[in-house]
Design a protein around this motif. Structure first.
Motif, PDB file in Angstrom:
ATOM      1  N   GLY A 131      39.400  47.520  40.042  1.00  0.00           N
ATOM      2  CA  GLY A 131      40.754  47.649  39.495  1.00  0.00           C
ATOM      3  C   GLY A 131      41.173  46.451  38.675  1.00  0.00           C
ATOM      4  O   GLY A 131      41.941  46.573  37.723  1.00  0.00           O
TER       5      GLY A 131
ATOM      6  N   TRP B  95      40.280  46.761  34.748  1.00  0.00           N
ATOM      7  CA  TRP B  95      40.635  48.053  34.154  1.00  0.00           C
ATOM      8  C   TRP B  95      39.826  49.205  34.752  1.00  0.00           C
ATOM      9  O   TRP B  95      39.707  50.272  34.156  1.00  0.00           O
ATOM     10  CB  TRP B  95      40.435  48.064  32.637  1.00  0.00           C
TER      11      TRP B  95
ATOM     12  N   MET C 239      40.313  51.359  36.891  1.00  0.00           N
ATOM     13  CA  MET C 239      40.997  52.624  37.133  1.00  0.00           C
ATOM     14  C   MET C 239      40.761  53.636  36.025  1.00  0.00           C
ATOM     15  O   MET C 239      40.686  54.830  36.258  1.00  0.00           O
ATOM     16  CB  MET C 239      42.497  52.345  37.253  1.00  0.00           C
ATOM     17  N   MET C 240      40.632  53.141  34.792  1.00  0.00           N
ATOM     18  CA  MET C 240      40.434  54.088  33.686  1.00  0.00           C
ATOM     19  C   MET C 240      38.989  54.107  33.202  1.00  0.00           C
ATOM     20  O   MET C 240      38.696  54.726  32.190  1.00  0.00           O
ATOM     21  CB  MET C 240      41.400  53.795  32.539  1.00  0.00           C
TER      22      MET C 240
ATOM     23  N   TRP D  23      45.879  54.155  31.233  1.00  0.00           N
ATOM     24  CA  TRP D  23      45.865  52.782  30.722  1.00  0.00           C
ATOM     25  C   TRP D  23      47.108  52.014  31.136  1.00  0.00           C
ATOM     26  O   TRP D  23      47.037  50.850  31.508  1.00  0.00           O
ATOM     27  CB  TRP D  23      45.704  52.764  29.194  1.00  0.00           C
TER      28      TRP D  23
ATOM     29  N   TYR E  11      49.085  52.566  33.721  1.00  0.00           N
ATOM     30  CA  TYR E  11      49.044  52.325  35.161  1.00  0.00           C
ATOM     31  C   TYR E  11      48.121  51.141  35.457  1.00  0.00           C
ATOM     32  O   TYR E  11      48.433  50.250  36.241  1.00  0.00           O
ATOM     33  CB  TYR E  11      48.515  53.573  35.874  1.00  0.00           C
ATOM     34  N   SER E  12      46.972  51.127  34.800  1.00  0.00           N
ATOM     35  CA  SER E  12      45.970  50.088  35.007  1.00  0.00           C
ATOM     36  C   SER E  12      46.450  48.743  34.467  1.00  0.00           C
ATOM     37  O   SER E  12      46.168  47.688  35.031  1.00  0.00           O
ATOM     38  CB  SER E  12      44.674  50.510  34.312  1.00  0.00           C
TER      39      SER E  12
ATOM     40  N   TYR F 140      48.040  45.988  36.681  1.00  0.00           N
ATOM     41  CA  TYR F 140      47.166  45.250  37.591  1.00  0.00           C
ATOM     42  C   TYR F 140      46.506  44.052  36.911  1.00  0.00           C
ATOM     43  O   TYR F 140      45.905  43.210  37.575  1.00  0.00           O
ATOM     44  CB  TYR F 140      46.074  46.178  38.151  1.00  0.00           C
ATOM     45  N   GLN F 141      46.578  43.999  35.565  1.00  0.00           N
ATOM     46  CA  GLN F 141      45.890  42.926  34.846  1.00  0.00           C
ATOM     47  C   GLN F 141      46.793  41.733  34.607  1.00  0.00           C
ATOM     48  O   GLN F 141      46.329  40.677  34.184  1.00  0.00           O
ATOM     49  CB  GLN F 141      45.344  43.424  33.489  1.00  0.00           C
TER      50      GLN F 141
ATOM     51  N   ASN G  33      48.424  40.581  39.337  1.00  0.00           N
ATOM     52  CA  ASN G  33      46.976  40.347  39.441  1.00  0.00           C
ATOM     53  C   ASN G  33      46.649  39.239  40.430  1.00  0.00           C
ATOM     54  O   ASN G  33      45.507  38.844  40.558  1.00  0.00           O
ATOM     55  CB  ASN G  33      46.385  40.040  38.058  1.00  0.00           C
TER      56      ASN G  33
ATOM     57  N   GLU H 102      39.701  53.429  46.303  1.00  0.00           N
ATOM     58  CA  GLU H 102      40.665  52.562  45.653  1.00  0.00           C
ATOM     59  C   GLU H 102      42.066  53.170  45.638  1.00  0.00           C
ATOM     60  O   GLU H 102      43.054  52.509  45.925  1.00  0.00           O
ATOM     61  CB  GLU H 102      40.239  52.309  44.198  1.00  0.00           C
TER      62      GLU H 102
END
Ligand code: HEM
Lengths: 318, 211
Positions: A229, A232, A234-235, A248, A250-251, A254-255, A260, B146
């Motif tokens: 995660g 990136w 997730m995608m 994108w 949503y992901s 997390y960055q 993060n 996850e």
């Protein structure tokens, strides 16, 4: 917008028209899309990286599997300490004062000691040392069991997961149980036992997936496939395929800080919940977009519609 | 007695409302307003076409079972059709969404058209997600591992358990597609009932706001 404008825009169209065959357009669209999709399917196929099994894990990384089994017995694994909806071990993630997961309760109870280790071991014919160890474990009280498991877990961690380097101690049957489970997994009989838990019909893989995730092997596989995660994942998709690109946004959260950084409180540590909240709010925003002042005026200010209807505006001198 | 027969009832109200708002001539017209002439209008129907390919390939996969495509080359091809049509479905839908945004296509009492479209978008993401969970391969193992944390974190996980394959496959092939189908049907019927929205500057002459 003025009422007059709304009247005009909602009234049946009384201006110029053109011939338009909706059905022909629809049929053509289906045919063209089907052909393009079939072409891509033939050329590129689709991703299908083989599933990870407990057998594979126990054969490829026996020390990791063994240590994870000990952690399940000692209650130090990720699952054992998770909290709701699996157990009461912790309060879980929170949104400020809202402990939603905790309040909704333990709806999928997972007892790592029995579900992951003891019950599966009882479903197979074990070698004598393992059978004796099971008997000893089942004949002891919870406090003794916990002392044995905790002692061994601590010693094994100190020995860097190398069971041969663990110094002698009061471990009871724990090493034999973990060893028995390793043998069972290597033989390929743990996958089914974890799923069925002694039953016939079963379609819930929760216990397998949680156990699998408690070790390092599964996580390492995902890192190798760029699925984490924090990168990136997730995608992403396995191999060179497009993944869920529509995730994108949503992901994205997390960055960036504070999400993060798991040590940041309250946001980083509870990133899952905050990001779910943000995305929920943004989704409602999308659904209600025409009602949001400012946003709904953008198409009038940034005149992309002049391009879309360029011909019509020219023809009508608008 | 005859007065009784003529009294409005639910059935007659539905019939009259239907005939008034969506007569068959409106549902299947021969003409469209002159301004319906841009490539952007193709993306709604393209989205619909991709959805058709998704449903068709998905039906084949349902009959053969979730693991079929791992060992059958025909199965792998059908799975690929399902995979790529989903990719196109989202590309088309996103272009469609942006197009409708820049056209402010919710004007003239078309708010519900926008809302049903946006619901279809959000619902499609949920449907695709459950599809990724039932691939029965490494990717689906990892995604369920996850994603559980996200859903658990706000309590959704107490009822919607992504690591429960049985629940996910049922939702993916039954509940969610029905929802998407119904929302899409309402969306398209609304477009037909209301007619395609006129250009933003179409009435400047009549409104005396000539540019
Ligand atoms: C399952 C996904 C969808 C399908 C199958 C679909 C299909 C269609 C079709 C066939 C049309 C008429 C042709 C056209 O104008 O392109 C249309 C119109 C429209 N769509 Fe969608 N759509 C979907 C998703 C969306 C989304 C995500 C939005 C925006 C949030 C949206 C907003 C609209 C609006 C506002 C109209 C009316 C346009 C007008 O009156 O000119 N749709 N849709």
């Amino acid at each position: 917008m003025s009422d007059r404008r709304t009247e005009l825009e909602s009234a049946p169209w009384s201006g110029r028209v053109r011939r338009y065959d909706l059905i022909k357009e629809g049929v053509a669209a289906v045919v063209i899309v089907a052909i393009v999709v079939a072409a891509l399917s033939t050329l590129f196929g689709s991703p299908d990286d083989k599933q990870v099994t407990f057998k594979q894990w126990a054969v490829a990384a026996p020390a990791d599997f063994y240590a994870t089994a000990v952690q399940e017995l000692a209650g130090t694994s990720g699952t054992a300490g998770y909290g709701a909806p699996y157990n009461h071990a912790s309060d879980g993630v929170n949104l400020g004062p809202l402990y939603l997961a905790k309040w909704l309760g333990v709806t999928h109870p997972v007892d790592t000691v029995n579900d992951f280790v003891i019950t599966p071991l009882t479903t197979v014919a074990n070698a004598a040392p393992v059978a004796d160890a099971l008997k000893q474990w089942q004949g002891s009280d919870a406090k003794t069991q916990s002392t044995w498991a905790t002692n061994y877990d601590t010693a094994l961690t100190k020995a860097n997961q190398d069971a041969s380097k663990v110094s002698a101690g009061n471990y009871g049957p724990v090493p034999a149980l973990a060893g028995g489970l390793l043998t069972m997994a290597q033989a390929g009989s743990l996958d089914g036992a974890l799923l069925s838990q002694g039953n016939y019909f079963q379609s819930d893989n929760t216990k397998q997936t949680l156990f699998l995730g408690d070790g390092s092997y599964f996580n390492d596989q995902s890192t190798a496939s760029n699925l984490q995660g924090s990168t990136w994942g997730m995608m992403n998709e396995t191999g060179r395929y497009p993944g869920q690109a529509w995730l994108w946004l949503y992901s994205f959260w997390y960055q960036i800080p504070p999400f993060n950084n798991g040590d940041n409180h309250p946001f980083g540590a509870n990133a899952d919940a905050w990001i779910m909240l943000i995305m929920g709010a943004l989704s409602i925003g999308l659904i209600c977009m025409p009602l949001i002042p400012g946003v709904r005026s953008l198409p009038y200010k940034i005149k992309i519609h002049r391009l879309i209807w360029k011909n019509y505006y020219q023809e009508e001198n608008l | 007695m005859s007065a009784d027969i003529e009294k409005e009832m639910w059935t007659s109200k539905l019939r009259k409302g239907w005939q008034k708002n969506l007569p068959i001539e409106k549902l299947l017209p021969d003409t469209q307003p002159a301004y319906v002439a841009s490539w952007i209008y193709l993306f709604g129907v393209a989205t619909l076409a991709a959805l058709g390919v998704i449903v068709a390939s998905g039906l084949v996969l349902s009959f053969e079972g979730a693991s079929w495509y791992h060992y059958s080359s025909v199965g792998h091809f059908v799975n690929s059709m399902h995979f790529w049509s989903v990719q196109f479905f989202f590309i088309f839908m996103v272009v469609h969404l942006w197009g409708k945004f820049w056209m402010a296509a919710w004007r003239g009492r078309r708010l519900l058209t926008w809302i049903t479209g946006a619901l279809a978008f959000v619902g499609s993401i949920a449907t695709a997600f459950t599809g990724y969970l039932i691939q029965t391969n490494f990717d689906s193992q990892w995604i369920s591992y996850e994603a559980k944390d996200g859903f658990n974190s706000v309590g959704i996980g107490s009822r919607f358990n992504v690591t429960n394959f049985g629940q996910m496959i049922l939702l993916h092939v039954a509940f969610l597609p029905v929802i998407i189908g119904v929302i899409t049907l309402i969306h398209v019927l609304l477009v037909r009932a209301k007619g395609v929205v006129p250009p933003i500057d179409a009435f400047n002459n009549e409104l005396g706001e000539r540019k």
